[in-house]
Scaffold this active site. Structure first.
Site, PDB file in Angstrom:
ATOM      1  N   TRP A   1      23.687 103.297 -14.435  1.00 39.45           N
ATOM      2  CA  TRP A   1      23.420 102.043 -13.734  1.00 39.45           C
ATOM      3  C   TRP A   1      21.932 101.893 -13.455  1.00 39.45           C
ATOM      4  O   TRP A   1      21.381 100.796 -13.589  1.00 39.45           O
ATOM      5  CB  TRP A   1      24.249 101.934 -12.454  1.00 39.45           C
ATOM      6  CG  TRP A   1      25.718 101.857 -12.733  1.00 39.45           C
ATOM      7  CD1 TRP A   1      26.671 102.759 -12.357  1.00 39.45           C
ATOM      8  CD2 TRP A   1      26.416 100.822 -13.459  1.00 39.45           C
ATOM      9  NE1 TRP A   1      27.918 102.343 -12.800  1.00 39.45           N
ATOM     10  CE2 TRP A   1      27.790 101.173 -13.474  1.00 39.45           C
ATOM     11  CE3 TRP A   1      26.024  99.645 -14.093  1.00 39.45           C
ATOM     12  CZ2 TRP A   1      28.762 100.383 -14.106  1.00 39.45           C
ATOM     13  CZ3 TRP A   1      26.982  98.861 -14.719  1.00 39.45           C
ATOM     14  CH2 TRP A   1      28.333  99.230 -14.721  1.00 39.45           C
TER      15      TRP A   1
ATOM     16  N   ASP B   1      20.753  99.936  -5.073  1.00 45.64           N
ATOM     17  CA  ASP B   1      22.061  99.549  -5.584  1.00 45.64           C
ATOM     18  C   ASP B   1      23.079 100.451  -4.881  1.00 45.64           C
ATOM     19  O   ASP B   1      23.154 101.637  -5.181  1.00 45.64           O
ATOM     20  CB  ASP B   1      22.099  99.751  -7.103  1.00 45.64           C
ATOM     21  CG  ASP B   1      23.472  99.465  -7.710  1.00 45.64           C
ATOM     22  OD1 ASP B   1      24.401  99.081  -6.965  1.00 45.64           O
ATOM     23  OD2 ASP B   1      23.616  99.639  -8.947  1.00 45.64           O
TER      24      ASP B   1
ATOM     25  N   LYS C   1      34.155  97.966  -5.314  1.00 51.62           N
ATOM     26  CA  LYS C   1      34.427  99.387  -5.062  1.00 51.62           C
ATOM     27  C   LYS C   1      34.745  99.627  -3.589  1.00 51.62           C
ATOM     28  O   LYS C   1      35.780 100.162  -3.267  1.00 51.62           O
ATOM     29  CB  LYS C   1      33.253 100.242  -5.519  1.00 51.62           C
ATOM     30  CG  LYS C   1      33.264 100.454  -7.031  1.00 51.62           C
ATOM     31  CD  LYS C   1      31.984 100.118  -7.695  1.00 51.62           C
ATOM     32  CE  LYS C   1      32.158 100.076  -9.215  1.00 51.62           C
ATOM     33  NZ  LYS C   1      30.942  99.639  -9.885  1.00 51.62           N
TER      34      LYS C   1
HETATM   35  C1  LIG Z   1      30.084  99.252 -10.809  1.00 48.16           C
HETATM   36  C2  LIG Z   1      28.630  99.383 -10.612  1.00 48.16           C
HETATM   37  C3  LIG Z   1      27.728  98.421 -11.084  1.00 48.16           C
HETATM   38  C4  LIG Z   1      28.162  97.222 -11.870  1.00 48.16           C
HETATM   39  O1  LIG Z   1      28.627  96.250 -11.040  1.00 48.16           O
HETATM   40  P1  LIG Z   1      29.038  94.783 -11.561  1.00 48.16           P
HETATM   41  O2  LIG Z   1      29.440  94.130 -10.295  1.00 48.16           O
HETATM   42  O3  LIG Z   1      30.133  94.976 -12.560  1.00 48.16           O
HETATM   43  O4  LIG Z   1      27.840  94.176 -12.194  1.00 48.16           O
HETATM   44  C5  LIG Z   1      26.388  98.594 -10.811  1.00 48.16           C
HETATM   45  N1  LIG Z   1      25.948  99.665 -10.128  1.00 48.16           N
HETATM   46  C6  LIG Z   1      26.777 100.616  -9.680  1.00 48.16           C
HETATM   47  C7  LIG Z   1      26.242 101.795  -8.924  1.00 48.16           C
HETATM   48  C8  LIG Z   1      28.142 100.504  -9.912  1.00 48.16           C
HETATM   49  O5  LIG Z   1      28.988 101.466  -9.456  1.00 48.16           O
END
Ligand SMILES: *Cc1c(COP(=O)(O)O)cnc(C)c1O
Length: 362
Positions: free
Chosen positions: A103, A173, A197
């Site tokens: 990511w 993030d 999540k």
């Molecule tokens: C799942 C995830 C993403 C992607 O998220 P989207 O909402 O599908 O764009 C980005 N960063 C992390 C750390 C993730 O776990």
């Protein structure tokens, strides 16, 4: 009652049963409106209350200071990979990125399109099995921000302490660990997360952004992508994902009901202790894939002695009522995703299953 399994999916992920049941009861006729939440006008009083409640709960539960705005956006964390540098970089501006998994790499790739970026550290050489230490960081003096991925959903690592960046604000993030533990906001400029999540269903992205970061944003980019546009309109500039926000509100109600942030943090530690406890106890059979001090309390990754046994583990677990345990293809093995909504009882039962499986097959 519905026949639910222990759902260890990495995302979208398990939601609190109480939230699902409330949504089910509300579905055809929300609050005597004669319609479902998803049928309400986003300009109606009833939807407005849902929207405001979700924002207030988020602020109160996570302890978001007054100089931060909470935005409800769309496009996932992935759009933020692009939107952040699009707003904050440009001519003569640079940002630092700490690369700890797939990511972060995606975030870096988007930032490179928008401006100058410096990779301050990366653990790619060892397949992202650790978080780079403070003394490995090669930080710039004049970066606008330093980007991190607080929890690495795929690799199974997590920043246990946040890096010291000489006052340069962190942009994080937190898609897979937002609202799972207490955070010191004074280190951060932006915290963002796709909701699917730890917060609710997919379709909503929460962006918590310091006001000066909104003000500093470029004005020569599309209006819809300037943070000020949604900030000025409380995230109602255009139609928000109303049903996702409503469900997130129900999830936040549930967080409150289990003791708020302190309550979930305690549950998360309890779950991680049980899970890593069994891995350490039977370390000949369950082989953790990351450095112990960087283990994630959200996603635990480990291997079994053979790939055949891993396939059997996933199949036997599913037959016993435990789903979503197959590791990401880039790491292989097993991944146990145990976000906020996973009940400690689920981990208790899973670790009992793991123990039996190792005794039988080890
Ligand atoms: C799942 C995830 C993403 C992607 O998220 P989207 O909402 O599908 O764009 C980005 N960063 C992390 C750390 C993730 O776990």
């Amino acid at each position: 009652m519905a026949n639910r399994i222990w759902n260890f999916n990495p995302g979208p992920a398990t939601l609190p049963l109480s939230a699902l049941e409330k949504a089910k009861a509300d579905l055809p006729d929300y609050d005597n409106s004669g319609m479902a939440v998803m049928e309400l006008s986003h300009r109606s009083k009833q939807y407005d209350a849902v929207h405001k409640d979700a924002m207030t709960l988020m602020r109160d539960l996570f302890g978001v200071p007054d100089n931060f705005k909470i935005l409800f956006l769309q496009g996932g964390a992935s759009l933020q990979f692009a939107q952040i540098p699009m707003n904050l970089l440009g001519e003569g501006k640079s940002a630092d990125y700490i690369i700890t998994g797939s990511w972060s790499k995606k975030a870096l790739k988007e930032a490179k399109i928008q401006g100058t970026v410096n990779v301050a550290a990366s653990s790619e050489e060892t397949n992202f099995n650790r978080i780079p230490a403070q003394d490995e960081l090669n930080l710039s003096q004049d970066a606008v921000y330093c980007h991190i991925t607080s929890n690495n959903t795929i690799a199974g690592t997590q920043f246990q302490t946040f890096p010291d960046t000489n006052g340069i604000p962190l942009v994080a993030d937190m898609s897979s660990d937002i609202l799972s533990r207490k955070v010191d906001f004074s280190k951060f400029g932006i915290i963002y997360a796709g909701a699917q999540k730890n917060l609710g269903p997919s379709g909503i992205t929460v962006v918590i952004i310091r006001e000066d970061f909104i003000e500093a944003g470029r004005e020569d980019i599309p209006i819809i992508l300037q943070y000020r546009t949604q900030a000025d309109k409380d995230s109602l500039y255009n139609t928000p994902p109303t049903y996702s926000i409503y469900l997130m509100k129900l999830v936040l109600d549930w967080v409150k009901s289990v003791g708020g942030l302190q309550g979930v943090e305690k549950r998360n530690q309890e779950k991680a202790n049980m899970l890593y406890g069994i891995i350490d106890e039977m370390s000949d059979f369950f082989r953790g894939t990351v450095e112990k001090e960087n283990r994630s309390s959200m996603n635990a990754t480990f291997r079994l002695p053979t790939e055949e046994l891993e396939a059997k583990f996933v199949a036997d677990a599913l037959a016993a009522g435990f789903g979503g345990l197959k590791g990401h293809r880039s790491v292989g093995g097993i991944r146990v995703s145990m976000y906020n909504a996973m009940e400690p009882q689920g981990i208790k039962e899973l670790t009992a299953f793991m123990k039996k499986f190792a005794e039988k097959n080890g």
